[in-house]
Design a protein around this motif. Sequence first.
Motif, PDB file in Angstrom:
ATOM      1  N   TYR A 168       0.464  -1.396  -0.123  1.00 11.23           N
ATOM      2  CA  TYR A 168       0.311  -0.082  -0.207  1.00 11.23           C
ATOM      3  C   TYR A 168       1.023   1.419   0.005  1.00 11.23           C
ATOM      4  O   TYR A 168       1.999   1.438   0.991  1.00 11.23           O
ATOM      5  CB  TYR A 168      -1.148   0.412   1.549  1.00 11.23           C
ATOM      6  CG  TYR A 168      -2.256  -0.868   0.701  1.00 11.23           C
ATOM      7  CD1 TYR A 168      -2.743  -1.664  -0.009  1.00 11.23           C
ATOM      8  CD2 TYR A 168      -2.266  -1.501   2.717  1.00 11.23           C
ATOM      9  CE1 TYR A 168      -4.172  -2.673   0.322  1.00 11.23           C
ATOM     10  CE2 TYR A 168      -3.404  -2.589   2.716  1.00 11.23           C
ATOM     11  CZ  TYR A 168      -3.859  -2.757   1.075  1.00 11.23           C
ATOM     12  OH  TYR A 168      -5.644  -3.846   0.856  1.00 11.23           O
ATOM     13  N   PHE A 170       0.456   5.239   0.262  1.00 11.92           N
ATOM     14  CA  PHE A 170      -0.933   6.010   0.961  1.00 11.92           C
ATOM     15  C   PHE A 170      -0.161   7.844   0.366  1.00 11.92           C
ATOM     16  O   PHE A 170       0.742   7.860   1.395  1.00 11.92           O
ATOM     17  CB  PHE A 170      -0.773   5.741   2.375  1.00 11.92           C
ATOM     18  CG  PHE A 170      -0.472   5.367   3.368  1.00 11.92           C
ATOM     19  CD1 PHE A 170      -2.425   4.166   2.634  1.00 11.92           C
ATOM     20  CD2 PHE A 170      -0.236   3.934   3.738  1.00 11.92           C
ATOM     21  CE1 PHE A 170      -2.993   3.326   3.657  1.00 11.92           C
ATOM     22  CE2 PHE A 170      -0.343   2.872   4.366  1.00 11.92           C
ATOM     23  CZ  PHE A 170      -1.689   2.682   4.225  1.00 11.92           C
ATOM     24  N   VAL A 183      -5.164   5.725  -1.182  1.00 11.13           N
ATOM     25  CA  VAL A 183      -4.791   4.272  -0.943  1.00 11.13           C
ATOM     26  C   VAL A 183      -3.844   3.891  -2.235  1.00 11.13           C
ATOM     27  O   VAL A 183      -5.386   3.305  -2.916  1.00 11.13           O
ATOM     28  CB  VAL A 183      -5.526   3.433  -0.125  1.00 11.13           C
ATOM     29  CG1 VAL A 183      -4.884   1.820   0.395  1.00 11.13           C
ATOM     30  CG2 VAL A 183      -6.038   4.688   1.538  1.00 11.13           C
TER      31      VAL A 183
END
Length: 258
Positions: A168, A170, A183
Amino acid sequence: MTTTSALYVGEVVHQRTRTFAHRLRYRVFMLLLDLDEVEARKGWPRLLARGRFGLMSWRAADHGDRSGRPLRTQVEGRLAEAGIDVDGGPIRLLTMPRILGYGFNPISVWFCHRRDGEIAALLYEVTNTFKERHSYLIAVPGGETGPLRQTAEKSLFVSPFMDMGLTYDFTVNPPGEVVSVVVAARRGETPVLTASFAGRRRPLTDAQLARAFVTHPLLSWKVMAGIHWEALKVMLKGARYRDRGPAPKLPVTVGRAR
């Protein structure tokens, strides 16, 4: 009365880019709740019930480990385990309320500030439709300006049509006049999916809550229904179902700045 707590009205966008293309977008609103103001009930609107049923409501037990223990204690405990000390600074939660008693938050974000107001860390609280929860905790380097860019390895099974071996990324613009949380999931360096929320600030008042309720009817119900409707559509496009493995052994994955 001026408060830090606020209402953010905007939209969620999901874009899948691998195997097949799929995009969805829908309008939502989210609450930004300052825990100190929550405890003091400072400026708390009547339309937002606290810990009980209401047209709209918020319950502390919906977050953290769901134990009902003070949320500040829980969050500061997670920070301390990662060697982060906010010294009693503000802790604010970006989340959706319950609507007519029902609530589901795929992701809520904790903004953890030092006493001087600088953000020390973000805690991303992810919940899947199997009612499992896992958080991603990432420190923010001192003096960081502009969008916060962070990364962590995926640890919680979320969508039955997405692999576990993902990372991920962010990208967050902290709450101000606007807020945004992006995300992006990738496999190695290959983008797979991007999910985002972007919203504009409104005061957390009864008038604004009533307006949001009318313009976003059955918000949390719509989110859950939308998840299952979109799942059906991606299945029809040929998505392969992945079996859900065991839940993560640890409640928190520590990520890093990028």
